[in-house]
Structures are given as structure tokens and as C-alpha cells.
Design a protein around this motif. Sequence first.
Motif, PDB file in Angstrom:
ATOM      1  N   UNK A   1       0.230  -2.363  -6.159  1.00  0.00           N
ATOM      2  CA  UNK A   1      -0.801  -1.061  -6.224  1.00  0.00           C
ATOM      3  C   UNK A   1      -1.482  -0.758  -5.133  1.00  0.00           C
ATOM      4  N   UNK A   2      -1.764  -1.582  -4.221  1.00  0.00           N
ATOM      5  CA  UNK A   2      -2.562  -1.261  -2.971  1.00  0.00           C
ATOM      6  C   UNK A   2      -1.665  -0.333  -2.098  1.00  0.00           C
ATOM      7  N   UNK A   3      -0.506  -0.328  -2.051  1.00  0.00           N
ATOM      8  CA  UNK A   3       0.156   0.632  -1.114  1.00  0.00           C
ATOM      9  C   UNK A   3       1.511   1.147  -1.981  1.00  0.00           C
ATOM     10  N   UNK A   4       1.356   1.518  -3.228  1.00  0.00           N
ATOM     11  CA  UNK A   4       2.566   2.402  -3.827  1.00  0.00           C
ATOM     12  C   UNK A   4       1.732   3.102  -4.974  1.00  0.00           C
TER      13      UNK A   4
ATOM     14  N   UNK B   1     -13.760   1.949  -2.762  1.00  0.00           N
ATOM     15  CA  UNK B   1     -13.886   3.190  -2.178  1.00  0.00           C
ATOM     16  C   UNK B   1     -12.570   4.128  -2.411  1.00  0.00           C
ATOM     17  N   UNK B   2     -11.472   3.361  -2.519  1.00  0.00           N
ATOM     18  CA  UNK B   2     -10.264   3.970  -2.542  1.00  0.00           C
ATOM     19  C   UNK B   2      -9.784   4.654  -3.780  1.00  0.00           C
ATOM     20  N   UNK B   3      -9.427   5.962  -3.884  1.00  0.00           N
ATOM     21  CA  UNK B   3      -8.806   6.459  -5.314  1.00  0.00           C
ATOM     22  C   UNK B   3      -7.310   6.797  -5.207  1.00  0.00           C
ATOM     23  N   UNK B   4      -6.818   6.126  -4.180  1.00  0.00           N
ATOM     24  CA  UNK B   4      -5.274   6.330  -4.611  1.00  0.00           C
ATOM     25  C   UNK B   4      -4.669   5.033  -3.688  1.00  0.00           C
ATOM     26  N   UNK B   5      -3.444   4.786  -3.534  1.00  0.00           N
ATOM     27  CA  UNK B   5      -3.051   3.714  -2.667  1.00  0.00           C
ATOM     28  C   UNK B   5      -2.752   4.285  -1.041  1.00  0.00           C
ATOM     29  N   UNK B   6      -2.933   3.190  -0.328  1.00  0.00           N
ATOM     30  CA  UNK B   6      -2.670   3.467   1.175  1.00  0.00           C
ATOM     31  C   UNK B   6      -1.368   3.282   1.453  1.00  0.00           C
ATOM     32  N   UNK B   7      -0.578   4.369   1.902  1.00  0.00           N
ATOM     33  CA  UNK B   7       0.810   4.382   2.103  1.00  0.00           C
ATOM     34  C   UNK B   7       1.068   4.572   3.668  1.00  0.00           C
ATOM     35  N   UNK B   8       0.118   4.803   4.308  1.00  0.00           N
ATOM     36  CA  UNK B   8       0.117   4.923   5.996  1.00  0.00           C
ATOM     37  C   UNK B   8       0.393   3.391   6.647  1.00  0.00           C
ATOM     38  N   UNK B   9       0.908   3.659   7.860  1.00  0.00           N
ATOM     39  CA  UNK B   9       1.089   2.499   8.747  1.00  0.00           C
ATOM     40  C   UNK B   9      -0.272   1.857   8.849  1.00  0.00           C
ATOM     41  N   UNK B  10      -0.228   0.462   9.359  1.00  0.00           N
ATOM     42  CA  UNK B  10      -1.543  -0.106   9.683  1.00  0.00           C
ATOM     43  C   UNK B  10      -1.055  -1.539   9.900  1.00  0.00           C
ATOM     44  N   UNK B  11      -2.320  -2.258   9.785  1.00  0.00           N
ATOM     45  CA  UNK B  11      -2.172  -3.579  10.366  1.00  0.00           C
ATOM     46  C   UNK B  11      -1.974  -4.696   9.034  1.00  0.00           C
ATOM     47  N   UNK B  12      -1.273  -5.619   9.159  1.00  0.00           N
ATOM     48  CA  UNK B  12      -1.131  -6.579   8.081  1.00  0.00           C
ATOM     49  C   UNK B  12      -2.487  -7.457   7.725  1.00  0.00           C
ATOM     50  N   UNK B  13      -2.976  -7.607   6.647  1.00  0.00           N
ATOM     51  CA  UNK B  13      -3.858  -8.522   6.160  1.00  0.00           C
ATOM     52  C   UNK B  13      -3.291  -9.178   4.924  1.00  0.00           C
ATOM     53  N   UNK B  14      -4.080 -10.395   4.764  1.00  0.00           N
ATOM     54  CA  UNK B  14      -3.955 -11.082   3.498  1.00  0.00           C
ATOM     55  C   UNK B  14      -2.578 -11.536   3.460  1.00  0.00           C
TER      56      UNK B  14
END
Length: 822
Positions: free
Chosen positions: A341-344, A373-386
Motif C-alpha cells: 500500500x505504501x507505493x501502489x 501525513x500521507x494521503x496517497x501512495x508514494x509512487x515516485x523514485x526514491x531511496x530504499x528504506x526498511x
Amino acid sequence: MEKYNPQEIEPKWQKIWDEPSYYKADIDKSRPKSYVLSMLPYPSGNLHCGHLRNYAIGDIFVRYRSMNGFNVLSPMGFDAMGLPAEGAAIKHGIRPDVWTYKNIENMTRQLKSMGLYYDWDREVITCHPSYYKFTQWLFELFYKRGLAYRKEASVNWCDTCGTVLANEQVIDGKCWRCDHEVHKKNLAQWFLKITDYADELLKDLDKLKGWPNRVKVMQENWIGRSEGAEFSLEIDGRAEKIPVYTTRPDTIFGITFMALAVEHPLIEKLIAGKPNEEEIRRFITETRNMSDMERTSSESEKKGIFTGEYAINPVNGKKVPIWITNYVLYEYGTGAVMGVPSHDERDWMFAKKYGLEIILVIDNPSAPLKLEEMDNAYTEPGIMINSGEFNGMENEKAKGAIVDWLEAKKIGARKINYKLRDWLISRQRYWGAPIPVIYCDHCGEVLVPEEDLPVELPDDVEFKQGALSPLSTSKKFNDVKCPKCGRPARRETDTMDTFICSSWYYLRYTDPHNGKLPFDRDKVNYWSPVDQYIGGIEHAILHLLYSRFFTKVLRDAELLDYDEPFTNLLTQGMVIKDGAKMSKSLGNVVSPEEIISKYGADTARLFILFAAPVERDLDWSDQGVEGSFRFLNRVWRIVGIFEDAIKSGVDEYDVETLNDEEKNLRRILHKTMKKVTEDLRDRFAFNTAISSLMELVNAMHTFQDKKINPDLAREVTKNLLKMLAPFVPHITAELWSKFFEGDIHKQSWVKFDEAAIVEDTVEIVVQINGKVREHIKVATGLTKAELEKLAPTIPRVQELTAGKNVMKIIAVPNKLINVVVK
RNA sequence: GCGGAUGUGGCGGAACUGGCAGACGCGCCGGACUUAGAAUCCGGUGUCCUUGUGACGUAUGGGUUCAAGUCCCUUCAUCCGCACCA
């Protein structure tokens, strides 16, 4: 000269052109060939304006290329299998073949009344046994190559048409032909394995430089290739595994649930004996009952139900709940999806609705993300965590790294997926080519031996709507023995999708009378691929994708030697009237036959080519038709006025004997020859070619009350007629025959003289600060430097720049001078 | 939502490489011919005003340039395609 009377001259020439030898195409390796093809019509009974436009466009190509020395192939035929013929049988009791051939006869007459250049000897009628024999032959070829197979599947069914449909034939959940809602049915059906060619069909789009981008994009979307990975999740406490497909392996550490399609085969086992089993079953049934349209709409609410079982994420051992959902499609991928859910976006909505866990695994490098604070998934490029050892990596790089890791651990592998499905070709209808298969209790599925082809359509059938083909009602047809063991057997009673017939007709034209093979390899390789294909955009996916597939299979079977059937494709716009598509219900239908009988085919052709560029929609205008008729009358009249001059003129003459006005006319003539040649050769700009021909005729009319040099009159008339010939073949043939030798349509194309176009002086524009302030005449070809020197001497420039500083002078030879002042 | 195309007089459209916007046709206005009409021929026809050697004008707003319908960015409108494809 008598009045222009198309009703008289058009039939006269058509009769001459109807001689079988007139437009006969033969192999001639000394000349370049050009295969020009318009999509063949369905014989509905009458030509409509769309046909008129399609064939008029094709005819310009053909005649223009023919006059330019090409060995042209221009055939015509009929896509004659299909439902309407059967509809006529059901409704009016007319036999489909009788109905079809009667329509073909009428449409052939209408086509001939358009004055089109076709080699009728090559006519192909797809419902004729001599043709569908090879449609069946090709089916067998596909079968032998492992490309035709029968399987039970959930397929699209149209109630109104009483048959199944291929995916390509379902538009927005509705039948492409009758617009009725389609629903799913489980049936055993025949398929062609177009998916084997998915990758090539996609890749080779790059080769199609002569295709509109739009069509290529549509095919690309339809094929829908995606790159990703497939891996399996174990089910906690069970032996089974759930395979999933993902294009986002980088988010694999963020899995917090599993989502299964309601059709997923594991569900039965998972839910058996669960306290809420009934509730789950109810959810599944409800979802399955939804129409395809509802189910596949991104608008519909995401719903699901927990199975009570857990899967184990192979990368971190995390236990995640397994849900059954309405938004996972069983037909695509594995029918199961990892929920991140975090990225889709979809998984986000689903998780939020059911309060499922959300774990971020990619962070926004420019503004760190906070879940709350997010109200939708983050689908942009970024840095891997967890994500364990992948933390800190760019997610795009992590995609590959994680798949490598999965492969190394033998948990999963790279996988390419397509949206394209195999082509369902069975039809539960009569009026199509019978599928040449016999079912035997001992031998199973057996192909009808080649020497027994064609499997002909019987005439002892009952035409009724239903789930079975009318062929099943024929005694003759079904009384068959197994070709292998000779025991009683039964025939396949479904027929083939008519799109199969049209997937290879362009090849049959190259060798239409071959009784042994669909076509001869040398002949097909000489004439095809089609150099210029013309048709409507509605076939962007259907016919054009199927034909490309066929071509590739036939190439692999070594029946032909190229990869793509249609080198250049022109998609003509629709013909509309009063702002809407012509339709009976709107009452805005124009009948080409009426237009032709009132004004003649030449007028109809001219109007339809002049009114709009070929690719754009064309607004039908009765007044516009009048205008085209008027123009042809003007041509006729001015040639009549020049009659004596033309007859007394000679072809070779000294142009220096012309006076200024005559020289001017000659210049316009040669300019027109250049313009029309370029418009036809490079741009398919038929509308502008015609407009410049109108200008030429207007220029000729300035001599209507004046004496004209006979040699010039001859030169102008001769070339005007040649240029008009592809557009308006009858009137030009008639006028040509009055003054010149031979057949105009066998003349060579015009050759313009660049020297005749150049003028001694040219008018250029004088601008001050970019605004036009004066027009001056200067000698043609003055250089930039000469013009710059000239500028300050122009009185108007002196007047307007007085007291100002001249900053700069820009000069473009033969065009303009711009003086910049402050 | 994503992708693409298009946007120019009353209308269909032209302007291809940045160089006079509106070619050509339709419609409209005027004239000639005609007893009259039809047909035909000729001329005019983007908008505005203070009628000029004028101003404005290519969906919108901005930019680049000596010069923009054309190139770049913004917004809008229309049409087409795709659209839960993991």
C-alpha cells in the motif's frame, strides 16, 4: 464544343476500362512495382461515403504512380463472410450466399461507376469456397505449427450476435459490431497463439516508419508489455505456494497483504471450513456477477474479504494476511498480487479501507515521507528504506538488485508479461469458414486432410440464434468419418472469425487463381508487401494487428520473405455531415450513387479529395459538390474556347515568341506542375494540389476573350489534363481524346521546367522593425549583401527612418528586407 | 488519471524550412449579360476606427527572435486512444 455531360461520357469510358485487359497487372521486373491497396469492403449492399473517400484516395495513388512508370497492382474484393448475411437469413429467409452475391453485384456496379482503376481479374471474395479453402489450409498450417489450439476458457459472449468474440472485438465492454453488452461464458473454443508473437509484434512497430504514430501507439498499448519478476510466497502452515507477478520488485519489503482474484484456484482450499465460508462465497459470487465493464473500471470501489490465512514474505519472513479482492484480474499475471500500500495507489486505497498495515520502503530524497501525513501512495523514485541490505540504494537500481537476489536464492525470476491474449477464433455462426477439424472418440481432434479441403458450408441448415452454430443442424455436414480410423466421428460446427479471412486477402491478390496453394512464393514476394495501404482508423488494432501476426507466421513457414505486410499506412478521416457521423437515425446520410448520377463520378471524386486533407474528418457539403461540378465545367469550357488554338499548336516551340501575359501563364503552368507533383509525391496533399489546379484554370480564363499563342494553349491544356487525370479520369480521358494521341491514363506524368518558373523580377517586402511598410520589385536572385546595400536607398525607408538610428538590416534573398531602427 | 491529436474569417481549409496570415473553394455583397430568371462572366469580401503610408488579428497568458500561426513554457477547450494490467 458541346456541353459537359458526365452522364454521357462517364459510362462510355467505363465501358472501355471494363475490358479485362485494360488494367491487367503482370509481373514486370524491369520496372519498380507499387502495390496500392484499399481495405476491402463488407458487401452490405451499398457503397457509402466512407468507401467513396477510401477508394478515391487509393485511385489517386494508383493513377499517379502508374503515370510515373510504376508497375501497379490495384486489386479489389469483398470481405464477404459475416453476420449480416446470416441476419438476412434469419429475418427474411434469404440464403446467406444469395444475399451476399446479390450485394456484391450491386456494389461492383457502384464501384465501376466511380471510374476506379482495378484489375478485376484478381477479385477476391472471401466467402467463395475457392478462397476459404485456403483460409482453412492456413488454419491447418497454424495448427501444425502449434499455433492453433482448443481450450475451455472464460470467453466473451454477445447475446445479440449469438457468438463469442475475441478480446479485440470487445470495445468498452460492448460488442464491436452491435454495441450490446458482452458477458463471460465458459466454453471450449479455438484460439490462435498470437501471444507467441507478442514481442515481435511490438518490436517491429519500429520498422513501420510509414505508419501513423497513433496506430502504433494503440497497438503498443494493446500488446501491453511489462517487465518485472515472478516469485512465490509460501502459505503459513500449508504446502501450497502463491506465485505473484510484479513490476515493482523494489517494493517487495513493503508487502503487508496478499490479494487474490476471486477466480484464483487456491481459494477453495483456503476457505474450506472457515467460520465465514458462506460470507466469502457470497462475496466471490457477487464479484463474478459484475459486468466486465464494472470490474475493470479503475473507478469502482476496491473491496475484499480476509481468508483467515497468511502468506510469508520470502525476503523478510513477514506473515501477511491473504485477502480475496475484486480488483485483481485473474487473466493477467498470476491472478495474485503482492499488496504494497505504501507505493501502489490501489493497494493504498484497499489498505486504508480495511485498516491494513502500511510500511514505507522508498523514501522521497527531497522531502522525507511521514506515513501519518500521507494521503496517497508514494509512487515516485526514491531511496530504499526498511529493506534490509538494499537500504540506501536508489529504488530504480534496487529493482535489478532484488531480482538478482531472488534469482540467486531461486525464489523467483525475471518475467515479461503482456496484456495481449490469444486470439479466440471460434464463432457459433454459419456464415464463416468452417474450422476443418473432426472429433473422433478414438483419435481425438483430427485435421481434415488437405485433399478434402475445402470443408464446404452445407445448405441444409436451420438458422436460429443460439449457443450452437447452425451447422450443428445440418445432417450432411455432420455425417462424417474419422480421417484416421474411419469410425463415425463428428465435425467441429463452429466457423472462423471473419477477421481470419481478411488477415491474408492482400496476399491472395498476388496469385488469386492458385488452386494448390494460398499463393505462390515468387508472386507474393514480387508484389507484396503492400506499398500503400489505405483504410479507416477503426482497424488500428483489429485487422491491422491480426494481419501483421499472419504475415509473421507465414514468413516463419517460409511462404513469404518479409516481416511486415503494410509498408505505408494511410488512415483516412471519417465523412461527416452537419457535425455528425452519417447515420440513418440522424437522417444525414448522403448516397454516393445519387451524387454520381446527378453530377458524375468525377465531381464526386474531386469534391471528396478537395474538401479536406485525407487524414482529417471531412464535412460533407452539398454546395461544395456544386463547386466541384462548376470547376469541371470551367475546365471543359476553357478547353472548348482554346479548341482551335490547341489543334493548330505544336508541341515543340520557341517560348521566346510568347508575349508577357503568355509567359506569365506559362510560368503559372510550370509552377502548378511543380506544386502538384510535390503534393502528390511527397505529401498526399490532394486538397492543395487541386486548389493549385484551380488557380491554373483561373489563369487560363484570363485568355477567354483574348487570342492565345496556339503552341502555349496546347502546352497548357495537355499538362492540365495530365495533372487532372488521376483525380477526374473520365473528363480528362474525353478531352484528351479530342486533341491528343493515345490514352491519357497511359501517358507519362508532367515534367516541369524550373527555368520557366523563375521570374526576372520578384516583389519583396520591406519592413521597418518587423512591420511591412513597402513592397518593391527587385531583380530575382539579389544576394543578401546586395539587398542590404539597397535598403537605405529605398525612399520609403529613408522617410520612415529619418532622425532614427539604423541598428541592423536583415535581408532574405527574394523575400524581404527588415530595417531595425531605434 | 495517463498518452496522443487538434484549435486560423460566416463555413471547409491554405501558409511545407520562422519571413506579406487567410491560397483555393463555399457562402455573402456588387456589377455585366438577360424582357426576366437560371446558368455564365467580372469585381469585392478577417475585425475595428478617427478610412490611414492606420491599429488589431491564428484558443489563452507569457517567453525566445530583427521577425512567431510556425519554436519554448503556461492555461483552456474539443476530439481520439488507454485506463484496477500489479
